[in-house]
Design a protein around this motif. Structure first.
Motif, PDB file in Angstrom:
ATOM      1  N   VAL A 119      36.651  73.268  66.612  1.00  0.00           N
ATOM      2  CA  VAL A 119      38.004  73.747  66.347  1.00  0.00           C
ATOM      3  C   VAL A 119      38.534  72.958  65.152  1.00  0.00           C
ATOM      4  O   VAL A 119      38.418  71.739  65.107  1.00  0.00           O
ATOM      5  CB  VAL A 119      38.924  73.507  67.569  1.00  0.00           C
ATOM      6  N   PRO A 120      39.104  73.658  64.163  1.00  0.00           N
ATOM      7  CA  PRO A 120      39.675  72.920  63.027  1.00  0.00           C
ATOM      8  C   PRO A 120      40.847  72.060  63.501  1.00  0.00           C
ATOM      9  O   PRO A 120      41.570  72.458  64.410  1.00  0.00           O
ATOM     10  CB  PRO A 120      40.150  74.010  62.076  1.00  0.00           C
ATOM     11  N   GLU A 121      41.010  70.896  62.863  1.00  0.00           N
ATOM     12  CA  GLU A 121      42.058  69.993  63.332  1.00  0.00           C
ATOM     13  C   GLU A 121      43.428  70.636  63.178  1.00  0.00           C
ATOM     14  O   GLU A 121      43.683  71.367  62.229  1.00  0.00           O
ATOM     15  CB  GLU A 121      41.994  68.678  62.560  1.00  0.00           C
ATOM     16  N   GLY A 122      44.286  70.346  64.150  1.00  0.00           N
ATOM     17  CA  GLY A 122      45.652  70.835  64.075  1.00  0.00           C
ATOM     18  C   GLY A 122      45.837  72.272  64.524  1.00  0.00           C
ATOM     19  O   GLY A 122      46.957  72.751  64.624  1.00  0.00           O
ATOM     20  N   ASP A 123      44.759  72.992  64.821  1.00  0.00           N
ATOM     21  CA  ASP A 123      44.877  74.396  65.218  1.00  0.00           C
ATOM     22  C   ASP A 123      45.056  74.508  66.728  1.00  0.00           C
ATOM     23  O   ASP A 123      44.126  74.774  67.476  1.00  0.00           O
ATOM     24  CB  ASP A 123      43.636  75.159  64.742  1.00  0.00           C
ATOM     25  N   THR A 124      46.290  74.292  67.178  1.00  0.00           N
ATOM     26  CA  THR A 124      46.590  74.238  68.607  1.00  0.00           C
ATOM     27  C   THR A 124      46.219  75.536  69.316  1.00  0.00           C
ATOM     28  O   THR A 124      45.674  75.516  70.417  1.00  0.00           O
ATOM     29  CB  THR A 124      48.090  73.983  68.815  1.00  0.00           C
ATOM     30  N   TYR A 171      42.548  75.940  69.799  1.00  0.00           N
ATOM     31  CA  TYR A 171      42.106  74.939  70.764  1.00  0.00           C
ATOM     32  C   TYR A 171      42.331  75.445  72.189  1.00  0.00           C
ATOM     33  O   TYR A 171      41.425  75.437  73.025  1.00  0.00           O
ATOM     34  CB  TYR A 171      42.871  73.629  70.542  1.00  0.00           C
ATOM     35  N   PRO A 227      36.365  72.456  73.452  1.00  0.00           N
ATOM     36  CA  PRO A 227      36.681  72.363  72.026  1.00  0.00           C
ATOM     37  C   PRO A 227      36.484  70.953  71.482  1.00  0.00           C
ATOM     38  O   PRO A 227      36.876  69.974  72.114  1.00  0.00           O
ATOM     39  CB  PRO A 227      38.150  72.772  71.939  1.00  0.00           C
ATOM     40  N   VAL A 228      35.835  70.844  70.312  1.00  0.00           N
ATOM     41  CA  VAL A 228      35.660  69.567  69.636  1.00  0.00           C
ATOM     42  C   VAL A 228      36.374  69.665  68.293  1.00  0.00           C
ATOM     43  O   VAL A 228      36.082  70.547  67.494  1.00  0.00           O
ATOM     44  CB  VAL A 228      34.174  69.259  69.411  1.00  0.00           C
ATOM     45  N   VAL A 229      37.341  68.782  68.086  1.00  0.00           N
ATOM     46  CA  VAL A 229      38.107  68.821  66.847  1.00  0.00           C
ATOM     47  C   VAL A 229      37.376  68.006  65.785  1.00  0.00           C
ATOM     48  O   VAL A 229      37.082  66.836  65.994  1.00  0.00           O
ATOM     49  CB  VAL A 229      39.519  68.248  67.066  1.00  0.00           C
TER      50      VAL A 229
END
Ligand code: NA
Ligand code: NA
Lengths: 316, 425, 170
Positions: free
Chosen positions: A143-148, A151, A161-163
């Motif tokens: 999961v791209p960072e910050g993409d709540t 996620y 999910p792994v950020v």
């Protein structure tokens, strides 16, 4: 007047070629009064930085993926919610009814917007076939960072999910730090993630799209006639990209299949389970204020209308 | 305009902080373009948007800890026991270790501050000349860009794939293409350091398993670190970008709690010293983002390349000018901006001259690597000058022989495509 | 009077150093802790927080700027310095004055425009870490450059005094 526009789309991509040809047309039709300069490949920074640069006036616009405009208006990325659409037919039907409304949101927030262009459906791509929640359980997905929203979407259908930053995805897949990615066929080919997966689950996970916006503070300074030219040309280009990207995705699917990647259809009852879980999640996120529930409901009711109409059509 | 340039240049060589020079030139440029100067802060804030920078403070801290501990002496004892018979043994080990490290961290100067900090005192202790050691650790700071899984290599693959040029540039093949040229660089440098230090050796007869056992026992806590890092990454336990965290935590625990070579009360001072260095480097990187943006705005790379393009008519001519162009570029732009900006420009032209895209990628990175060492502006030179507290002129002089060897290897890589393409095909 | 003032300045400087050192330790400690937590979380509990990476990157920014202020403490910024080593005495001091003044002006400009950036972010209520106001994290930029400018202003004054003393001696 020169508009400087930044984007993460790479130089040489279809997207950039079309936008550059649009800029050329605009320059000709306004007799050089309006020029557009593009900065491709993310050289001006990520979408948030580009937005900051627009605010201070170093840039006048950007071509963004819908999610990056959340700060301008959280409803812009409503079409990207998990598992809203089941087919491109549904997408076309809903977008015909609702695109204008979202564009007006952007215009009111101070950005001239020239329509949306499809990026395509994102699918689950994995090393082992995923046909059910049981198959998915515990598999690590990027999961791209910050993409709540992504996620929570992934989590709800049993994936872990792994950020990670996007730069770690390739080596991450290689070392099984992540096992699964969700991507459009075009995206998978571009980033070469397809070399690390074997199966694609053909249930659409979410719908991706992008748009071009120009800061109204600068756009309004053009004469009405010039504004009209820019709108006409860029709207045509975006409509065109919208169509051609769908074709490009179809070709990408062929390319993936040719490289031995298998597309699998999960059984109907499993898909139904996924859809009911994500529908609940979407409503929940709306209640928490991540986007407006009213608009979400409108999408859902438009879809129900479409599905009912389709059923009628087949039964007669 | 030219006057301002000369003025800034004079201020720079008189010893004004480098970051003020970069900031002033960027501000001057933006001012001329009527851009609000708060752009400087916007650019600086991009430090908080680049995941790769996370490695810098963590590795720097780990490097300081190691250099203040007994680790350098243990490393010397270990290499003496293991390959003491080989002239230049430790120097060759240093080259290989730096190449491996850079492959995982990219080349942002972090190799010098993390690994160089350990290797420089070790080299001195092992009897190598000061200037030689300095040149070695400075040069090694960008060695290894050509080895998988280096991020610039991956980024080149992605960018080249987008620039539709007919043939596909798969990252897996690119990894293979980089292997032999990378080995050539390390081998040529190794050859030079062995020849240069041919007198520095102990006779083979002095080898003993007892000594090796003693050295190994002393290093019992150092040996696991590379195994943990490589095993952790390839076992899927953590990401490449997290290797720095693991290293810093491990070194901290071992040095402070287990070996107790560093006292708890000395820790704040080590933190302060290492973070002052981090601050010094990052402020330069951050403000360079601003000057890069200005150069992109003013289309400097495009203009430079237009010049190159005008003056070539053959593959050989293209390759020669490409080398010069990339060397200049490597000295003024960071590697990631250079990749994204310039690869789409040169790739179609290169393909037109029958240069394989895979080979072009290797040429590109090999030249960029040299750019880190090109005076007056190669970043690694300053970092080394600061970290080892040597005047920049000493650093320039100490890197010259290494630079020449590297340049030679870059020329071989450029004009011998088979070296890059043999494994990949 | 002058003496008392300088005592206040010295105390201020000492307190500032203490604050800087503690802040650096705190920030680095946080960075190690959050980074380690993420790895443990993922491997043993199969979860991760969506904010971890962003918070680590913000810490990098803070560490860098506080570190830069610390580097200015002893005028230890990276320089090219080829010429000044050949100068001595009054000429050298004069050159140092010019350099200090240049540094103070550049840093003041950076602090000033950093401030206007922060105000703008406040105005647009820009967010980081999903819903924290971004300006709080960004205000480290003008503050850091303000402090660096202050440090170099003090170097300027000290060098001016030294130059004055040299003149008096002659
Ligand atoms: Na890209
Ligand atoms: Na560089």
């Amino acid at each position: 007047k020169t508009f400087k526009i930044a984007t993460a789309a790479p130089e040489g991509s279809q997207w950039m070629k079309e936008m550059r040809s649009g800029a050329e047309k605009i320059k000709q039709r306004t007799e050089g009064r309006v020029k557009i300069k593009f900065y491709a490949g993310g050289v001006m920074g990520n979408d948030k930085s580009v937005m900051r640069k627009i605010r201070i006036g170093q840039l006048q616009g950007g071509a963004f993926v819908s999610g990056s405009l959340d700060e301008v208006d959280p409803d812009i990325s409503l079409f990207s919610l998990p598992m809203v659409f089941r087919s491109y037919e549904e997408v076309d039907y809903v977008r015909k009814a609702m695109d204008r409304e979202l564009i007006d949101h952007l215009e009111q927030a101070g950005f001239a917007c020239f329509g949306f262009a499809e990026g395509g459906f994102a699918y689950i791509m994995s090393p082992t076939p995923i046909r059910s929640i049981e198959d998915a359980r515990g598999l690590k997905i990027w999961v791209p960072e910050g993409d709540t929203i992504s996620y929570r979407g992934m989590e709800s259908i049993g994936l872990a999910p792994v950020v990670l930053p996007i730069t770690d995805v390739m080596t991450g897949l290689q070392a099984s730090l992540i096992e699964v990615v969700a991507s459009s066929p075009i995206g998978a080919l571009a980033f070469q993630w397809h070399t690390k997966v074997k199966y694609v689950t053909s249930t659409p996970l979410s719908y991706l799209y992008g748009t071009l916006v120009i800061d109204q503070r600068h756009f309004k300074k053009l004469s009405a006639a010039d504004q009209k030219v820019v709108r006409e040309v860029m709207e045509a280009i975006y409509a065109d990209l919208d169509r051609s990207n769908r074709k490009e995705n179809q070709e990408a699917v062929k390319a993936l299949t040719a490289q031995g990647i298998e597309f699998i259809d999960p059984p109907a009852d499993e898909t139904a389970k996924w859809r009911s879980i994500t529908a609940d999640l979407n409503r929940q996120m709306g209640k928490e204020g991540l986007f407006s529930v009213g608009l979400y409901d409108k999408i859902v009711s438009t879809l129900e209308q479409f599905r009912a109409g389709k059923k009628d059509g087949t039964s007669h | 305009m030219i006057l301002v340039g000369i003025g800034l240049f004079l201020l720079a060589i008189c010893g004004a902080p480098l970051f003020t020079i970069i900031a002033a030139s960027a501000m001057w440029g933006f001012y001329g373009e009527d851009v609000d100067l708060s752009i400087m802060a916007v650019e600086l804030f991009r430090i908080a948007e680049m995941p790769i920078l996370l490695a810098i403070p963590l590795f720097t801290f780990a490097g300081y800890l190691l250099s203040e501990s007994q680790a350098p002496s243990r490393l010397v004892a270990m290499t003496r026991a293991l390959i003491g018979w080989m002239p230049g043994g430790l120097a060759v080990v240093a080259l290989a270790a730096c190449a491996l490290f850079t492959a995982f961290t990219g080349a942002s100067g972090v190799t010098i501050i993390a690994l160089g900090a350990l290797l420089y005192p070790a080299l001195l202790e092992d009897g190598y000349e000061g200037k030689f050691s300095l040149g070695l650790v400075t040069t090694s700071g960008s060695l290894g860009l050509l080895f998988a899984p280096s991020l610039p290599l991956i980024l080149y693959g992605i960018v080249a794939q987008q620039t539709s040029s007919g043939s596909s540039v798969s990252i897996d093949r690119l990894f293979l293409a980089g292997a032999l040229p990378g080995i050539l660089m390390v081998a040529m440098l190794s050859g030079w350091v062995i020849w240069r230090n041919r007198h520095l050796r102990t006779p083979l007869a002095a080898f003993s398993f007892e000594k090796l056992a003693v050295a190994a026992r002393a290093s019992i806590w150092d040996i696991p670190l590379p195994i943990i890092i490589l095993g952790g990454i390839y076992g899927g336990f953590f990401a490449v970008s997290e290797a720095a965290t693991v290293t810093a935590v491990y070194v901290l625990l071992v040095e402070v709690l287990i070996l107790r070579e560093i006292k708890l009360r000395d820790l704040p001072d080590i933190v302060r010293k290492s973070m002052a260095l981090v601050g010094g480097i990052m402020i330069i990187l951050g403000l360079s983002l601003a000057s890069t943006t200005y150069m992109i705005d003013a289309e400097v790379p495009q203009k430079l390349f237009a010049f190159v393009r005008e003056h070539v008519s053959s593959q050989l001519g293209f390759l020669i000018l490409l080398n010069l162009f990339l060397l200049v570029l490597g000295a003024i732009l960071d590697i990631f901006s250079a990749l994204v900006l310039v690869v789409p420009l040169i790739l179609p032209v290169a393909v037109g001259f029958d240069v394989d895209p895979l080979h072009l990628g290797i040429i590109f990175l090999a030249n960029m690597q040299l750019g880190y060492l090109t005076p007056p502006v190669g970043l690694n030179l300053f970092i080394s000058s600061y970290r080892f507290e040597q005047p920049i002129t000493t650093i320039y002089r100490s890197t010259i022989p290494f630079f020449v060897v590297l340049l030679l290897s870059v020329l071989i890589i450029t004009y011998w495509p088979g070296l890059s393409l043999w494994l990949a095909n | 009077m002058e003496r008392q003032q300088s005592i206040v300045l010295v105390r201020l400087e000492r307190f500032g150093r203490y604050l800087e050192n503690s802040l650096l330790c705190l920030l680095l400690g946080l960075m190690l802790a959050i980074g380690a937590m993420q790895i443990i979380q993922r491997n043993f509990f199969s979860t991760s927080f969506i904010w971890t990476d962003e918070s680590l990157r913000l810490l990098v920014l803070w560490l860098s700027l506080v570190g830069a202020v610390t580097a200015s403490r002893d005028d230890k910024h990276i320089t090219i310095d080829i010429l000044s080593r050949f100068l001595t005495g009054k000429k050298r001091l004069f050159l140092l004055l010019v350099l200090d003044l240049f540094t103070v002006s550049v840093c003041s400009l950076l602090a000033w425009y950093g401030g206007s950036f922060v105000r703008m972010e406040l105005e647009f209520s820009s967010k980081v870490l999903s819903d924290l106001p971004a300006w709080i994290f960004e205000s480290v930029i003008p503050i850091a450059f303000g402090l660096i400018a202050y440090r170099y202003a003090i170097f300027f004054c000290k060098n001016l005094c030294k130059l004055r003393d040299l003149w008096r001696q002659e």
